[in-house]
Design a protein around this motif. Structure first.
Motif, PDB file in Angstrom:
ATOM      1  N   ILE A 142     157.526 -19.682  91.535  1.00 25.70           N
ATOM      2  CA  ILE A 142     158.254 -18.830  90.594  1.00 25.70           C
ATOM      3  C   ILE A 142     159.712 -18.635  91.002  1.00 25.70           C
ATOM      4  CG2 ILE A 142     158.312 -16.507  89.569  1.00 25.70           C
ATOM      5  CD1 ILE A 142     155.255 -16.410  90.004  1.00 25.70           C
TER       6      ILE A 142
ATOM      7  N   TYR B 115     159.332 -11.671  82.339  1.00 27.35           N
ATOM      8  CA  TYR B 115     158.045 -12.060  82.922  1.00 27.35           C
ATOM      9  C   TYR B 115     156.937 -11.485  82.042  1.00 27.35           C
ATOM     10  CZ  TYR B 115     161.142 -12.660  86.914  1.00 27.35           C
ATOM     11  OH  TYR B 115     162.179 -13.035  87.717  1.00 27.35           O
TER      12      TYR B 115
ATOM     13  N   LYS C  73     159.135 -16.458  82.025  1.00 28.98           N
ATOM     14  CA  LYS C  73     158.086 -16.770  82.994  1.00 28.98           C
ATOM     15  C   LYS C  73     156.746 -16.240  82.477  1.00 28.98           C
ATOM     16  CE  LYS C  73     161.480 -15.571  84.782  1.00 28.98           C
ATOM     17  NZ  LYS C  73     162.909 -15.615  84.323  1.00 28.98           N
TER      18      LYS C  73
END
Length: 231
Positions: free
Chosen positions: A13, A117, A23
């Motif tokens: 990541i 995210y 993400k």
């Protein structure tokens, strides 16, 4: 809360942290997706990020139930971010609970200097409209349950020898797998049942239309026949 630093996941990541690429963390329930978000937050703080730049939502929490559609969520995000300058870090846990979430995520990606995210355990998370709205703008990371090494670190203060620790590790993973399979089959059953109900309703409506059309046709034929006999 004590967290095992899952370095194997984090190193995948890290190259995307602080970028505008979305993400997406996927995986079965109870595999540690929420914990991964906390680890990412910790890395950001270590590298100078301001905690006030974290915009966090957990849609398994009932306190966010009123935000489970794209427009309501977007309005709340804009309200929270209006006065903030600089990069914002968005953490949206179990995003599949939000109807039309793809549109909202794409909108905040465009409207703000964002680092996004999202997590989801639903197998449909990366299908359908996601390909349309977020194509080329996201990267997926599959989060797996603890390895035996990670499990051992979590239980290192317990008086378990290696054999007992491995037995407990297997038991936990089997239990999680059974629970996830049960949830997956329940979801498939509900989808098929809903399809059956819709098809049954469509067929019933079709049958009623056919009966009505036949009655109207017979009525029309009878009226025409009577008219011709009178003439």
């Amino acid at each position: 809360m004590y967290l095992i630093k899952r370095e194997d996941c984090l190193k995948q990541i890290r190259p995307f942290i602080k970028t505008d690429i979305i993400k997406v963390l996927t995986g079965m329930r109870r595999c540690g997706k929420s914990a991964m978000l906390e680890l990412i937050k910790a890395e950001l703080l270590e590298n100078g990020a301001d905690e006030t730049s974290f915009i966090c939502y957990n849609f398994e929490n009932m306190s966010f139930s009123k935000l489970c559609n794209a427009e309501a969520l977007r309005k709340d995000i804009i309200k929270r971010c209006r006065k903030h300058k600089g990069k914002l870090h968005f953490f949206l846990d179990e995003i599949q609970e939000v109807d039309g979430w793809e549109k909202c995520i794409n909108s905040i990606r465009v409207e703000f200097d964002s680092d996004i995210y999202i997590t989801g355990s639903n197998s449909r998370l990366l299908s359908g409209e996601l390909a349309t709205y977020l194509a080329g703008r996201y990267v997926e990371f599959v989060v797996f349950p603890f390895s035996f090494k990670e499990f051992s670190l979590l239980n290192e203060n317990k008086s378990l020898d290696r054999r007992e620790a491995f037995k407990k590790y297997v038991e936990n993973n089997v239990e999680n797998a059974v629970e996830n399979n049960k949830n997956e089959w329940q979801e498939k059953y509900e989808n098929l049942n809903n399809q059956y109900i819709r098809l049954a309703a469509d067929f019933d409506n079709y049958r009623k239309r056919q009966v009505q059309e036949r009655e109207e046709l017979l009525k029309y034929g009878a009226e025409n026949t009577v008219k011709k006999l009178i003439e």
